[in-house]
Design a protein around this motif. Structure first.
Motif, PDB file in Angstrom:
ATOM      1  N   ILE A  25      -0.555   6.742   4.008  1.00  0.00           N
ATOM      2  CA  ILE A  25      -1.015   5.439   3.519  1.00  0.00           C
ATOM      3  C   ILE A  25       0.197   4.710   2.952  1.00  0.00           C
ATOM      4  O   ILE A  25       0.943   5.281   2.150  1.00  0.00           O
ATOM      5  N   GLU A  72      -5.424   1.590  10.354  1.00  0.00           N
ATOM      6  CA  GLU A  72      -6.543   0.864   9.740  1.00  0.00           C
ATOM      7  C   GLU A  72      -6.122   0.217   8.423  1.00  0.00           C
ATOM      8  O   GLU A  72      -5.460   0.870   7.596  1.00  0.00           O
ATOM      9  N   LEU A  74      -6.823  -0.624   4.826  1.00  0.00           N
ATOM     10  CA  LEU A  74      -7.753  -0.015   3.867  1.00  0.00           C
ATOM     11  C   LEU A  74      -8.115  -0.970   2.739  1.00  0.00           C
ATOM     12  O   LEU A  74      -9.205  -0.905   2.192  1.00  0.00           O
ATOM     13  N   SER A  75      -7.167  -1.827   2.382  1.00  0.00           N
ATOM     14  CA  SER A  75      -7.416  -2.802   1.313  1.00  0.00           C
ATOM     15  C   SER A  75      -6.360  -3.892   1.437  1.00  0.00           C
ATOM     16  O   SER A  75      -5.539  -3.864   2.350  1.00  0.00           O
ATOM     17  N   THR A  79      -2.607   0.343   3.798  1.00  0.00           N
ATOM     18  CA  THR A  79      -2.903   0.543   5.218  1.00  0.00           C
ATOM     19  C   THR A  79      -2.670   1.993   5.614  1.00  0.00           C
ATOM     20  O   THR A  79      -1.701   2.622   5.172  1.00  0.00           O
TER      21      THR A  79
END
Ligand code: TMP
Ligand code: ASP
Length: 239
Positions: A25, A72, A74-75, A79
């Motif tokens: 992440i 993806e 995530l916020s 990512t």
């Protein structure tokens, strides 16, 4: 997917491990540096702009056949990306003379180049990211000759794609820096970010700077420039 442990903190991002060893992440910060970390500051909201813009562009590039690390969003700032070992090269493409190119070669900023150019720099802040050629890269073992050929082909394809995209939102893509990484199974993919931190964006009509040069050169209006780029990129989607 949840963050487990911080594995790396860079100048503009943090990287965390996840329960899946193939994924990381990344978390984008508002911290800004220039001149290999000598100049430091904050650009409010930059992390959000860079995360969202980079993800948007990487998804477009994937569709155009460029493998990227994007998995993806995530916020706003985080990512999920594929885990890679970063090839320690800054790959720079220039369409118009600016910045260090102008200084080094005495070519006035804004001079269109007869064809896009490619530069490799060895990613090492202490050494000031020195420019290197393919012989240096292979000799030092940073990448193989085949890797360099693959990176070069991807990079010009990325330039063609991005130039067209930005032209559509009245932005001239003057130059940019990208980085590639290798996955555990040896595949080269586009990593890091594509954002106003790593590209020179000029308004196509006025040549107003809409990127990190506003911070590097103390031009003011830094946050507004990042906001303007964000608006133009995401407005292009709703068209
Ligand atoms: P330069 O003209 O200073 O060599 O920069 C070329 C491009 O690379 C410009 O779009 C800004 C970007 N860049 C980075 O992303 N990171 C860096 O550390 C540097 C020096 C430039
Ligand atoms: N990566 C550069 C730095 O070290 C920043 C830049 O000029 O973009 O600080």
């Amino acid at each position: 997917m949840k963050k487990i442990a911080e594995i790396y903190e860079g100048k503009a991002k943090k990287v965390y491990s996840t329960e899946n060893p193939e994924y990381c992440i990344v978390s984008y910060k508002d911290d800004a540096t220039a001149f290999n970390g000598l100049k430091k500051g904050t650009i409010k909201g930059k992390g959000v702009v860079n995360n969202k813009m980079s993800n948007f562009l990487m998804q477009k590039l994937e569709k155009a056949g460029i493998p990227t690390h994007f998995v993806e969003e995530l916020s706003e700032r985080e990512t999920l990306v594929k885990k890679v070992s970063i090839i320690p090269l800054e790959v720079i493409v220039r369409n118009v003379a600016a910045g260090s190119f102008s200084k080094r070669f005495g070519v006035a900023e804004g001079t269109p180049l007869k064809r896009p150019t490619l530069e490799f720099c060895y990613k090492n802040d202490e050494l000031g990211d020195p420019m290197v050629n393919e012989y240096h890269i292979v000799a030092c073992g940073w990448a193989t000759e085949e890797d360099v050929a693959e990176i070069t082909a991807y990079t010009f394809k990325i330039n063609d794609f991005l130039r067209e995209f930005f032209k559509g939102i009245n932005v001239e893509l003057v130059d940019f820096k990208i980085e590639f990484g290798k996955t555990a199974d040896g595949k080269i993919i586009l990593a890091d970010e594509i954002s106003p931190d790593t590209c020179r964006f000029w308004d196509a009509a006025t040549h107003e700077k809409l990127d990190k040069d506003r911070f590097r050169r103390d031009l003011g209006g830094v946050e507004d420039a990042y906001g303007e780029m964000m608006n133009r990129v995401f407005k292009s989607e709703s068209k």
